[in-house]
Design a protein around this motif. Sequence first.
Motif, PDB file in Angstrom:
ATOM      1  N   UNK A 144      18.428   0.790  -5.615  1.00 58.91           N
ATOM      2  CA  UNK A 144      19.158   1.948  -5.074  1.00 58.91           C
ATOM      3  C   UNK A 144      19.675   2.889  -6.157  1.00 58.91           C
ATOM      4  N   UNK A 145      19.604   2.448  -7.422  1.00 58.00           N
ATOM      5  CA  UNK A 145      20.313   3.172  -8.492  1.00 58.00           C
ATOM      6  C   UNK A 145      19.882   4.624  -8.606  1.00 58.00           C
ATOM      7  N   UNK A 146      18.620   4.871  -8.370  1.00 57.57           N
ATOM      8  CA  UNK A 146      18.131   6.235  -8.529  1.00 57.57           C
ATOM      9  C   UNK A 146      18.143   6.996  -7.198  1.00 57.57           C
ATOM     10  N   UNK A 147      18.778   6.393  -6.211  1.00 55.16           N
ATOM     11  CA  UNK A 147      18.912   6.992  -4.887  1.00 55.16           C
ATOM     12  C   UNK A 147      17.579   7.422  -4.268  1.00 55.16           C
ATOM     13  N   UNK A 148      16.595   6.512  -4.243  1.00 57.88           N
ATOM     14  CA  UNK A 148      15.292   6.877  -3.666  1.00 57.88           C
ATOM     15  C   UNK A 148      15.409   7.005  -2.146  1.00 57.88           C
ATOM     16  N   UNK A 149      14.634   7.883  -1.530  1.00 61.77           N
ATOM     17  CA  UNK A 149      14.705   8.004  -0.071  1.00 61.77           C
ATOM     18  C   UNK A 149      14.117   6.811   0.673  1.00 61.77           C
ATOM     19  N   UNK A 150      13.230   6.065   0.000  1.00 70.23           N
ATOM     20  CA  UNK A 150      12.546   4.937   0.653  1.00 70.23           C
ATOM     21  C   UNK A 150      12.873   3.644  -0.079  1.00 70.23           C
ATOM     22  N   UNK A 156       5.001   8.777 -10.206  1.00 69.27           N
ATOM     23  CA  UNK A 156       5.888   9.707  -9.503  1.00 69.27           C
ATOM     24  C   UNK A 156       6.244   9.187  -8.121  1.00 69.27           C
ATOM     25  N   UNK A 157       5.225   8.683  -7.427  1.00 68.40           N
ATOM     26  CA  UNK A 157       5.441   8.148  -6.083  1.00 68.40           C
ATOM     27  C   UNK A 157       6.522   7.073  -6.114  1.00 68.40           C
ATOM     28  N   UNK A 158       6.429   6.166  -7.088  1.00 67.41           N
ATOM     29  CA  UNK A 158       7.341   5.018  -7.147  1.00 67.41           C
ATOM     30  C   UNK A 158       8.761   5.412  -7.526  1.00 67.41           C
ATOM     31  N   UNK A 159       8.919   6.574  -8.133  1.00 64.69           N
ATOM     32  CA  UNK A 159      10.283   7.023  -8.437  1.00 64.69           C
ATOM     33  C   UNK A 159      11.067   7.279  -7.151  1.00 64.69           C
ATOM     34  N   UNK A 160      10.350   7.561  -6.080  1.00 61.63           N
ATOM     35  CA  UNK A 160      11.028   7.810  -4.814  1.00 61.63           C
ATOM     36  C   UNK A 160      11.094   6.587  -3.907  1.00 61.63           C
ATOM     37  N   UNK A 161      10.668   5.439  -4.436  1.00 64.56           N
ATOM     38  CA  UNK A 161      10.562   4.238  -3.602  1.00 64.56           C
ATOM     39  C   UNK A 161      11.189   3.044  -4.314  1.00 64.56           C
ATOM     40  N   UNK A 216       4.397  13.463   4.627  1.00 65.69           N
ATOM     41  CA  UNK A 216       3.280  14.358   4.955  1.00 65.69           C
ATOM     42  C   UNK A 216       2.230  14.474   3.860  1.00 65.69           C
ATOM     43  N   UNK A 217       2.483  13.860   2.690  1.00 69.44           N
ATOM     44  CA  UNK A 217       1.536  13.967   1.581  1.00 69.44           C
ATOM     45  C   UNK A 217       0.666  12.735   1.496  1.00 69.44           C
ATOM     46  N   UNK A 218      -0.639  12.944   1.380  1.00 63.06           N
ATOM     47  CA  UNK A 218      -1.575  11.842   1.195  1.00 63.06           C
ATOM     48  C   UNK A 218      -1.278  11.180  -0.159  1.00 63.06           C
ATOM     49  N   UNK A 219      -0.840   9.917  -0.129  1.00 65.09           N
ATOM     50  CA  UNK A 219      -0.387   9.304  -1.385  1.00 65.09           C
ATOM     51  C   UNK A 219      -1.523   9.019  -2.359  1.00 65.09           C
ATOM     52  N   UNK A 220      -2.766   9.024  -1.857  1.00 65.67           N
ATOM     53  CA  UNK A 220      -3.868   8.797  -2.799  1.00 65.67           C
ATOM     54  C   UNK A 220      -3.998   9.976  -3.758  1.00 65.67           C
ATOM     55  N   UNK A 221      -3.311  11.076  -3.440  1.00 65.54           N
ATOM     56  CA  UNK A 221      -3.339  12.240  -4.324  1.00 65.54           C
ATOM     57  C   UNK A 221      -2.052  12.403  -5.124  1.00 65.54           C
ATOM     58  N   UNK A 222      -1.164  11.432  -4.983  1.00 64.92           N
ATOM     59  CA  UNK A 222       0.108  11.520  -5.710  1.00 64.92           C
ATOM     60  C   UNK A 222       0.056  10.528  -6.873  1.00 64.92           C
ATOM     61  N   UNK A 223       0.501  10.974  -8.032  1.00 64.24           N
ATOM     62  CA  UNK A 223       0.568  10.091  -9.194  1.00 64.24           C
ATOM     63  C   UNK A 223       1.430   8.869  -8.851  1.00 64.24           C
ATOM     64  N   UNK A 224       0.889   7.657  -9.020  1.00 61.30           N
ATOM     65  CA  UNK A 224       1.636   6.453  -8.608  1.00 61.30           C
ATOM     66  C   UNK A 224       3.005   6.341  -9.278  1.00 61.30           C
ATOM     67  N   UNK A 235       0.833  -1.206   0.000  1.00 59.50           N
ATOM     68  CA  UNK A 235       0.000   0.000   0.000  1.00 59.50           C
ATOM     69  C   UNK A 235       0.871   1.261   0.000  1.00 59.50           C
ATOM     70  N   UNK A 236       2.144   1.126   0.441  1.00 57.26           N
ATOM     71  CA  UNK A 236       3.017   2.302   0.520  1.00 57.26           C
ATOM     72  C   UNK A 236       3.371   2.825  -0.877  1.00 57.26           C
ATOM     73  N   UNK A 237       3.498   1.916  -1.840  1.00 60.09           N
ATOM     74  CA  UNK A 237       3.801   2.393  -3.204  1.00 60.09           C
ATOM     75  C   UNK A 237       2.591   2.292  -4.147  1.00 60.09           C
TER      76      UNK A 237
END
Length: 229
Positions: free
Chosen positions: A152-158, A75-80, A65-73, A49-51
């Motif tokens: 790890x290649x794209x250095x995501x925070x999560x 884009x979200x996954x680029x950070x995960x 702090x951002x509600x992920x249901x409002x984030x483009x999946x 559910x996190x990604x």
Amino acid sequence: MSDIEFTGVSKTYPDGTTAVHDLSLRIESGSFTVFVGPSGCGKTTSMRMINRMISPSVGTITVGGQDISRVDPVKLRLGIGYVIQSAGLLPHRTVIDNVATVPVLRGQSRRAARQAALEVMDRVGLDRGLAQRYPAQLSGGQQQRVGVARALADDPPILLMDEPFSAVDPVVRTELQNEMLRLQAELHKTIVFVTHDIDEAIKLGDHIAVFGPGGHLQQHDVPRTVLAQ
Ligand code: ADP
Ligand code: ADP
């Protein structure tokens, strides 16, 4: 800012199975949090559910702090970064191109992405001599290292890791666990790691979330306190 917070999250699948029941959990930025518990108690569902691979039936999840249901999946996954048990490598691409997948998708030149991929391979203890091999030409442990390098290649925070080491033999598993501890001391990612192995959880986690039957979170604390109960 990559803390993750579940608030009143439940997931019931269309067939009526409740996989996660009223989960409220805050995962601090930079923590290595392990979801542990027997099979079928909602660990993987909670992680996915996190990604946004899975949507909650009720409740809210925030990342930074951002509600992920409002984030483009996408884009979200680029950070995960995401690592699974079977490594999930692209079979018809070489090791180096597997590791470079996300940076290339994000528009980096192939040449720059390959150079960066070699550096990430060093970081996870993969011999550069393996760069031109295909996944099928690697051992299970090496494939898992490639999976970690790619995440790890794209250095995501999560970083999400779903039983990443459970399919390799015990000696290699110990090596990979030690590698993760070394990496985390260097990188300070927010890591969520799923396992059914309590020893692995205690070894790796600075926080442990214990899941039980019916997808109930039973405990969430530092390993010392979890062990005492
Ligand atoms: P764990 O990771 O702790 O093994 P899961 O999150 O995979 O647990 O599964 C929790 C429960 O949800 C289990 O009963 C499982 O069979 C069920 N489940 C998982 N995925 C689905 C699905 N797509 N459809 C229906 N039930 C599912
Ligand atoms: P994992 O390797 O993550 O444990 P599984 O083998 O449990 O994966 O599940 C593989 C796929 O099957 C997942 O997409 C999961 O959501 C789905 N799944 C798991 N349990 C069930 C179930 N009881 N009913 C339907 N689909 C399920």
